[in-house]
Design a protein around this motif. Structure first.
Motif, PDB file in Angstrom:
ATOM      1  N   GLU A   1      39.731 -41.722  69.465  1.00 59.48           N
ATOM      2  CA  GLU A   1      38.620 -41.816  68.526  1.00 59.48           C
ATOM      3  C   GLU A   1      37.488 -42.646  69.136  1.00 59.48           C
ATOM      4  O   GLU A   1      37.704 -43.752  69.625  1.00 59.48           O
ATOM      5  N   THR A   2      36.295 -42.113  69.089  1.00 60.69           N
ATOM      6  CA  THR A   2      35.147 -42.805  69.671  1.00 60.69           C
ATOM      7  C   THR A   2      34.562 -43.805  68.665  1.00 60.69           C
ATOM      8  O   THR A   2      34.867 -43.754  67.468  1.00 60.69           O
ATOM      9  N   TYR A   3      33.732 -44.667  69.171  1.00 62.25           N
ATOM     10  CA  TYR A   3      33.023 -45.625  68.319  1.00 62.25           C
ATOM     11  C   TYR A   3      32.228 -44.871  67.256  1.00 62.25           C
ATOM     12  O   TYR A   3      32.250 -45.242  66.075  1.00 62.25           O
ATOM     13  N   GLU A   4      31.532 -43.828  67.662  1.00 64.80           N
ATOM     14  CA  GLU A   4      30.722 -43.041  66.734  1.00 64.80           C
ATOM     15  C   GLU A   4      31.586 -42.440  65.624  1.00 64.80           C
ATOM     16  O   GLU A   4      31.177 -42.397  64.460  1.00 64.80           O
ATOM     17  N   GLN A   5      32.782 -41.993  65.961  1.00 69.17           N
ATOM     18  CA  GLN A   5      33.678 -41.437  64.950  1.00 69.17           C
ATOM     19  C   GLN A   5      34.150 -42.517  63.983  1.00 69.17           C
ATOM     20  O   GLN A   5      34.253 -42.278  62.774  1.00 69.17           O
ATOM     21  N   ARG A   6      34.412 -43.708  64.494  1.00 66.48           N
ATOM     22  CA  ARG A   6      34.826 -44.819  63.616  1.00 66.48           C
ATOM     23  C   ARG A   6      33.688 -45.208  62.680  1.00 66.48           C
ATOM     24  O   ARG A   6      33.914 -45.461  61.493  1.00 66.48           O
ATOM     25  N   VAL A   7      32.475 -45.254  63.211  1.00 65.09           N
ATOM     26  CA  VAL A   7      31.320 -45.585  62.369  1.00 65.09           C
ATOM     27  C   VAL A   7      31.115 -44.501  61.316  1.00 65.09           C
ATOM     28  O   VAL A   7      30.892 -44.802  60.135  1.00 65.09           O
ATOM     29  N   ALA A   8      31.232 -43.247  61.710  1.00 65.36           N
ATOM     30  CA  ALA A   8      31.076 -42.146  60.755  1.00 65.36           C
ATOM     31  C   ALA A   8      32.131 -42.235  59.651  1.00 65.36           C
ATOM     32  O   ALA A   8      31.826 -42.004  58.471  1.00 65.36           O
ATOM     33  N   ALA A   9      33.357 -42.579  60.005  1.00 61.36           N
ATOM     34  CA  ALA A   9      34.424 -42.721  59.009  1.00 61.36           C
ATOM     35  C   ALA A   9      34.132 -43.888  58.063  1.00 61.36           C
ATOM     36  O   ALA A   9      34.359 -43.786  56.847  1.00 61.36           O
ATOM     37  N   THR A  10      33.614 -44.980  58.591  1.00 62.58           N
ATOM     38  CA  THR A  10      33.263 -46.139  57.763  1.00 62.58           C
ATOM     39  C   THR A  10      32.121 -45.780  56.815  1.00 62.58           C
ATOM     40  O   THR A  10      32.159 -46.132  55.623  1.00 62.58           O
ATOM     41  N   ARG A  11      31.118 -45.082  57.317  1.00 57.35           N
ATOM     42  CA  ARG A  11      29.994 -44.644  56.470  1.00 57.35           C
ATOM     43  C   ARG A  11      30.493 -43.741  55.341  1.00 57.35           C
ATOM     44  O   ARG A  11      30.070 -43.873  54.194  1.00 57.35           O
ATOM     45  N   LYS A  12      31.406 -42.836  55.674  1.00 55.93           N
ATOM     46  CA  LYS A  12      31.958 -41.911  54.683  1.00 55.93           C
ATOM     47  C   LYS A  12      32.710 -42.681  53.601  1.00 55.93           C
ATOM     48  O   LYS A  12      32.535 -42.411  52.405  1.00 55.93           O
ATOM     49  N   ARG A  13      33.535 -43.651  53.990  1.00 54.57           N
ATOM     50  CA  ARG A  13      34.279 -44.464  53.019  1.00 54.57           C
ATOM     51  C   ARG A  13      33.321 -45.239  52.114  1.00 54.57           C
ATOM     52  O   ARG A  13      33.556 -45.369  50.909  1.00 54.57           O
ATOM     53  N   PHE A  14      32.235 -45.756  52.700  1.00 53.97           N
ATOM     54  CA  PHE A  14      31.252 -46.498  51.910  1.00 53.97           C
ATOM     55  C   PHE A  14      30.657 -45.591  50.834  1.00 53.97           C
ATOM     56  O   PHE A  14      30.604 -45.962  49.656  1.00 53.97           O
ATOM     57  N   ILE A  15      30.220 -44.404  51.229  1.00 53.93           N
ATOM     58  CA  ILE A  15      29.596 -43.477  50.283  1.00 53.93           C
ATOM     59  C   ILE A  15      30.599 -43.043  49.218  1.00 53.93           C
ATOM     60  O   ILE A  15      30.257 -42.955  48.037  1.00 53.93           O
ATOM     61  N   GLU A  16      31.831 -42.788  49.613  1.00 57.10           N
ATOM     62  CA  GLU A  16      32.849 -42.379  48.643  1.00 57.10           C
ATOM     63  C   GLU A  16      33.163 -43.494  47.653  1.00 57.10           C
ATOM     64  O   GLU A  16      33.471 -43.229  46.491  1.00 57.10           O
ATOM     65  N   GLY A  17      33.082 -44.738  48.095  1.00 53.66           N
ATOM     66  CA  GLY A  17      33.428 -45.865  47.243  1.00 53.66           C
ATOM     67  C   GLY A  17      32.287 -46.462  46.450  1.00 53.66           C
ATOM     68  O   GLY A  17      32.514 -47.233  45.513  1.00 53.66           O
ATOM     69  N   ILE A  18      31.061 -46.101  46.807  1.00 54.75           N
ATOM     70  CA  ILE A  18      29.931 -46.791  46.164  1.00 54.75           C
ATOM     71  C   ILE A  18      29.799 -46.493  44.667  1.00 54.75           C
ATOM     72  O   ILE A  18      29.438 -47.403  43.916  1.00 54.75           O
ATOM     73  N   PRO A  19      30.109 -45.295  44.161  1.00 58.42           N
ATOM     74  CA  PRO A  19      29.995 -45.127  42.699  1.00 58.42           C
ATOM     75  C   PRO A  19      30.856 -46.130  41.925  1.00 58.42           C
ATOM     76  O   PRO A  19      30.399 -46.695  40.923  1.00 58.42           O
ATOM     77  N   ASP A  20      32.074 -46.363  42.378  1.00 55.34           N
ATOM     78  CA  ASP A  20      32.933 -47.346  41.702  1.00 55.34           C
ATOM     79  C   ASP A  20      32.370 -48.756  41.829  1.00 55.34           C
ATOM     80  O   ASP A  20      32.453 -49.554  40.885  1.00 55.34           O
ATOM     81  N   ARG A  21      31.799 -49.065  42.964  1.00 55.25           N
ATOM     82  CA  ARG A  21      31.235 -50.407  43.166  1.00 55.25           C
ATOM     83  C   ARG A  21      29.976 -50.600  42.313  1.00 55.25           C
ATOM     84  O   ARG A  21      29.743 -51.691  41.782  1.00 55.25           O
ATOM     85  N   LEU A  22      29.165 -49.554  42.180  1.00 52.68           N
ATOM     86  CA  LEU A  22      27.984 -49.636  41.318  1.00 52.68           C
ATOM     87  C   LEU A  22      28.426 -49.812  39.865  1.00 52.68           C
ATOM     88  O   LEU A  22      27.831 -50.607  39.120  1.00 52.68           O
ATOM     89  N   GLN A  23      29.475 -49.108  39.472  1.00 56.95           N
ATOM     90  CA  GLN A  23      30.002 -49.245  38.110  1.00 56.95           C
ATOM     91  C   GLN A  23      30.532 -50.655  37.884  1.00 56.95           C
ATOM     92  O   GLN A  23      30.368 -51.216  36.805  1.00 56.95           O
ATOM     93  N   ALA A  24      31.160 -51.232  38.890  1.00 57.77           N
ATOM     94  CA  ALA A  24      31.679 -52.595  38.766  1.00 57.77           C
ATOM     95  C   ALA A  24      30.546 -53.591  38.519  1.00 57.77           C
ATOM     96  O   ALA A  24      30.698 -54.535  37.729  1.00 57.77           O
ATOM     97  N   VAL A  25      29.396 -53.383  39.166  1.00 63.04           N
ATOM     98  CA  VAL A  25      28.239 -54.258  38.932  1.00 63.04           C
ATOM     99  C   VAL A  25      27.763 -54.081  37.492  1.00 63.04           C
ATOM    100  O   VAL A  25      27.510 -55.055  36.774  1.00 63.04           O
ATOM    101  N   SER A  26      27.654 -52.835  37.072  1.00 62.21           N
ATOM    102  CA  SER A  26      27.230 -52.548  35.696  1.00 62.21           C
ATOM    103  C   SER A  26      28.189 -53.179  34.688  1.00 62.21           C
ATOM    104  O   SER A  26      27.762 -53.794  33.702  1.00 62.21           O
ATOM    105  N   ASP A  27      29.482 -53.066  34.950  1.00 60.16           N
ATOM    106  CA  ASP A  27      30.484 -53.680  34.065  1.00 60.16           C
ATOM    107  C   ASP A  27      30.342 -55.203  34.047  1.00 60.16           C
ATOM    108  O   ASP A  27      30.469 -55.827  32.985  1.00 60.16           O
ATOM    109  N   ALA A  28      30.076 -55.796  35.190  1.00 59.50           N
ATOM    110  CA  ALA A  28      29.923 -57.253  35.279  1.00 59.50           C
ATOM    111  C   ALA A  28      28.744 -57.727  34.433  1.00 59.50           C
ATOM    112  O   ALA A  28      28.793 -58.816  33.850  1.00 59.50           O
TER     113      ALA A  28
END
Length: 111
Positions: free
Chosen positions: A5-32
């Motif tokens: 796995e290349t650095y670029e692939q690891r970064v792409a995977a991290t970016r993907k996880r961030f985007i997939e997780g951000i709706p829940d994180r935005l909701q957590a801020v709203s809930d707070a």
């Protein structure tokens, strides 16, 4: 992590996880923001929202999601001001933060 796995692939995977997780994180801020102050005796609601938005905006910047970062920074400034002045979030503050969260969510939906 695969050994090839290349650095670029690891970064792409991290970016993907961030985007997939951000709706829940935005909701957590709203809930707070809906929590009563004093729900956690170690931090005020303004401090918690400030911290959460700071983390999200910083992660967005690090992963080069600049439109998401820009949206979040609008809410972050308001939360930061309230936290630093030890003031509760006003109705206007909450409205600004909610708009920032909705704007960030709209950007995410279009990625």
């Amino acid at each position: 992590m695969a050994p090839t796995e290349t650095y670029e692939q690891r970064v792409a995977a991290t970016r993907k996880r961030f985007i997939e997780g951000i709706p829940d994180r935005l909701q957590a801020v709203s809930d707070a923001m809906r929590e009563t102050d004093g729900a956690d005796p170690r931090e005020t609601k303004a401090r918690k929202v400030h911290r959460m938005l700071h983390d999200l905006a910083g992660n967005a910047a690090m992963l080069e999601y600049l439109k998401i970062e820009d949206c979040l920074r609008k809410g972050l400034r308001v939360a930061e001001d309230a936290d630093e002045s030890s003031s509760p979030l006003s109705a206007d503050d909450v409205r600004i933060i909610e708009t920032a969260l909705a704007d960030a969510n709209s950007v995410v939906e279009n990625i």
